[in-house]
Write an enzyme that holds these catalytic residues in place. Sequence first.
Site, PDB file in Angstrom:
ATOM      1  CB  CYS A  21      -0.885  -0.007   1.242  1.00 30.65           C
ATOM      2  SG  CYS A  21       0.068   0.069   2.785  1.00 30.65           S
ATOM      3  CD  GLU A 135      -2.522   0.949  13.407  1.00 30.14           C
ATOM      4  OE1 GLU A 135      -3.598   1.577  13.412  1.00 30.14           O
ATOM      5  OE2 GLU A 135      -2.253   0.087  12.555  1.00 30.14           O
ATOM      6  CB  SER A 232      -2.427  -6.635  11.867  1.00 28.31           C
ATOM      7  OG  SER A 232      -3.820  -6.564  12.106  1.00 28.31           O
TER       8      SER A 232
END
Length: 319
Positions: A21, A135, A232
Site C-alpha cells: 500500500c 500500532e 495484522s
Amino acid sequence: MPELTPAPDAEILLAQPRGFCAGVDRAIEIVERALQRFGAPIYVRHEIVHNAYVVADLRRKGAIFVQDLDEVPAGATVIFSAHGVSRSVRAEAQARGLNVFDATCPLVTKVHVEVGKMRAEGCEIVMIGHRGHPEVEGTMGQADGGMLLVESPADVQTLQVADPTRLAYVTQTTLSVDETEEIVAALKARFPAIREPKKQDICYATQNRQDAVKFMAPQVDVVIVVGSPNSSNSNRLRELAERLGVPSYMVDAPEQVRPEWIAGKRRIGLTAGASAPEALAQSIVDRLRALGARQVRPLEGIEENMSFPLPKGLQANAA
C-alpha cells in the site's frame, strides 16, 4: 507423487489489489533514502513494516532494527516504523538528540490526531485493536490515560467507563472490516452516546484487499496469502477466506508452500498483505507453477493510485 499435484488444468487467480500500500511504499522509501543520504548504519525502531523479506533486504543494505531507543547511539539517525510511536518515544528521541525521520503511515497519524482532539474535548476513548501490536501501543500512547482497549464484542460487555455520555472510539487501521463492525455495534448498543471517528479508521488498503478476497473466494478451491506471521492485515486476509469457507494458508517464502495444499485443486487464489512485496508474491506464483499450476489469471479489482509525500529532508530535491 501424482496425488500431490493440482488438477491438470489448474490455474492461479490473482487478487486485485494485493501487496504494498502507499504507507508501506513510503516507509520503505524513507529507509532507503536515509541510507543513501547519510550512509549506513541507519537505525529503525521496530520492523519498518511487518514483512520478513522486506526487513532482511533493508538489513542487507545497512539498516539496524532495534526494539528500544536506548539501543541507538547518541546523535545517530533513527526512523520510526510505519506503525507509529507513542508521545513518550518521540520525547525520548528528542531528549537524546537523535536525528529522527518519521515513517508513520499518514492514515495512522490521522488516528493519532483524532485521539488528541477527543481527549482535549474530555472524552474517554475506547480503542478497538489487538493487544501488543505496535500500532495499538503507539495510538494508546498519544494520551496520558483515558484510553481503554477492546479486542472483541465480549470485551465490550465488561468495559468499565467513567462517563457513558463522554465516550468515543477509534480503531487500529489494519483490522477485519466485518469483525470491527460487530465490535462497533456492541459499543453502540451498550453506550448509545458513543462518538465515532468522522471517517472510519480502517485504511483504504486494508478495506480494498479484504474486498478483493471476498470477490476471489467464491471462485477458488484454496487461498494462499503472502504475508509474515506478525502482519495484522495479512492475518485478517487469511481469516476472511477461512470464514468464507475456503481453506487458506499464509506464507512468506516460496518453500513454505506445501504440495498437499493444492493437491487436486483446480483454482488457486493468491493475494498478498499490504506489507508484502510483489516480487515475493511472484516467487510464490513461480513455486505454484513448479508444483503443476498451468495458467495465471489476474482478477478484476480496484486500481490504487494513492501516494504519500516523503518527510522534509528526504525528498528528491533535499540534497
